[in-house]
Design a protein around this motif. Structure first.
Motif: not given
Length: 431
Positions: A358, A390, A393-397, A400
């Motif tokens: 994380e 990512t 942890y998709p929120e760290d992408r 786009k």
């Protein structure tokens, strides 16, 4: 059923064929009725007709430049395929030797004389064929076993006369050159001679005759990347080529598994089905990513894997092996050993485990405003690691999806493969 062995030309790369044949002999699959070859493949074929595998192996293990050309050796980057395609360019470069009808290949002629044994050749029940070409027009000549009587050494020299590096060979008033100018891999000659089952050993990373791959009654074996150039005498490279040939034969006949890399037999892992479905979803997303992708294939990942593996189509295992090859290339694995699949999966997981943390820093310390510029400093492994994080942890992408799938579509596919590998239950242990 008539069984044939077909041997491509390729200079010192012919030792790869010795490795394949070692495996075939070990598997007791060396009961050929017909052997055809071109160039070095023709010389290998003649010795195998004679039953002289051990002498063939001895020839390669003691091979040196001085045994082929006297006083001159082309540079290591001289490729026989370039000679065939760009002969005029080489005529200008080598016009000094063209005046003397080529380099002095007396050592090669002596080597052919030493290893070709006419009595043993004609005492054998195995049929033979080799290819040469006329110097004028490069018309193919199919040399049969009967044509070898009294002219065997001449035809073997002609089949390997890679003009303009080697001089043309004159036989009964006609000039001949390397059979590779016509067909460097005479599968069709074996068929003409009545072959019903064929083992075909190519020497090119890019198959010469892909139309014969995955055909019923034809086993097509070839290295999965170019080994080296056709007049390379480096002992380590030759030993590696022989070992890879051995392993490729073992894979072809299911004694081990894999495409480029070899594995002990194992069951498809439990993560495979879920990952395979993700490939189908990803291919659709890549196609729809943005307007420039209308030029892309409907199955981009499949096409890249197929091209990388030189296969006309992929089965389930090919998808797995294609991605394993890609990841193992990134990690610098050795091709000359047999790998345990479960151990390799654990090593991949360990290599990329930081991406599942994380607290993994997707950007370096400091304020990086030019994300695209930073990405250009990364190698493929670095990019895949960022994309893999990512997925956890998709929120760290940072970018786009459409941009990622336009710029890094295959890297995204690699990341998804590793993602499913890491989160799935790994049951790919050897049987």
């Amino acid at each position: 059923m008539k069984k044939a062995l077909v041997l491509a030309g390729g200079g010192t790369k012919g030792i790869y064929q010795a490795g394949v044949i070692e495996a075939l002999k070990e598997m007791q699959m060396d009961d050929w009725n017909i052997i055809t070859g071109t160039s070095v493949g023709a010389l290998n074929a003649a010795m195998l007709v004679q039953g002289d595998y051990d002498r063939m192996l001895e020839m390669y293990e003691n091979l040196s430049a001085e045994q082929i050309i006297k006083g001159f050796v082309p540079t290591p980057d001289t490729k026989i395929s370039t000679l065939f395609r760009e002969r005029d360019m080489f005529v200008d470069s080598f016009k000094g030797w063209i005046k003397e009808h080529g380099v002095d290949i007396e050592p090669f002629i002596e080597m052919v004389h030493e290893y070709y044994d006419e009595d043993k050749f004609f005492a054998s029940d195995i049929d033979f064929g080799c290819i040469t070409a006329t110097n004028r027009g490069h018309t193919g000549v199919y040399v049969t076993k009967e044509m070898m009587r009294g002219h065997g050494e001449d035809w073997l020299i002609a089949s390997a006369a890679a003009s303009p590096v080697f001089p043309v060979k004159e036989i009964e008033g006609i000039e001949y050159v390397d059979g590779g100018y016509f067909d460097n891999f005479p599968v069709d000659f074996a068929l003409r001679l009545g072959a019903e089952e064929i083992i075909a050993i190519d020497l090119n990373g890019e198959p010469i005759h892909p139309q014969y791959m995955r055909r019923k009654h034809i086993t097509y074996i070839h290295p999965h990347e170019d080994l080296y150039t056709f007049l390379d005498f480096d002992r380590d490279k030759l030993a590696r080529a022989k070992r890879i040939g051995y392993l490729d034969a073992m894979k072809a006949f299911h004694r081990c598994m894999g495409q480029k890399y070899a594995f002990y037999p194992f069951e498809l892992p439990s993560f495979f089905d879920e990952w395979y479905r993700s490939v189908l979803r990803l291919e659709a997303k890549i196609k729809l990513a943005n307007s420039i992708n209308h030029l892309r294939s409907e199955q981009m990942i499949t096409d890249i894997l197929r091209q990388n593996m030189h296969l006309p189509y992929l089965d389930d295992a090919d998808y797995l092996f294609g991605m394993m090859d890609t990841v193992m290339d990134m990690m610098g694995y050795q091709e000359e050993v047999i790998h345990d699949f479960s151990d390799t999966v654990n090593e991949i997981e360990a290599c990329f485990k930081e991406a599942a943390d994380e607290d993994y820093a997707i950007l370096p310390d400091g304020n990086v405003l030019d994300i695209a510029g930073y990405a250009r400093t990364l190698d493929r492994k670095g990019i895949v690691t960022k994309l893999l994080h990512t997925l956890f942890y998709p929120e760290d992408r940072l970018l786009k999806d459409n941009l990622i799938l336009s710029v890094y579509p295959f890297e995204q596919a690699i990341a998804e493969f590793i993602f499913y590998l890491m989160k799935g239950e790994k049951n790919g242990k050897s049987r």
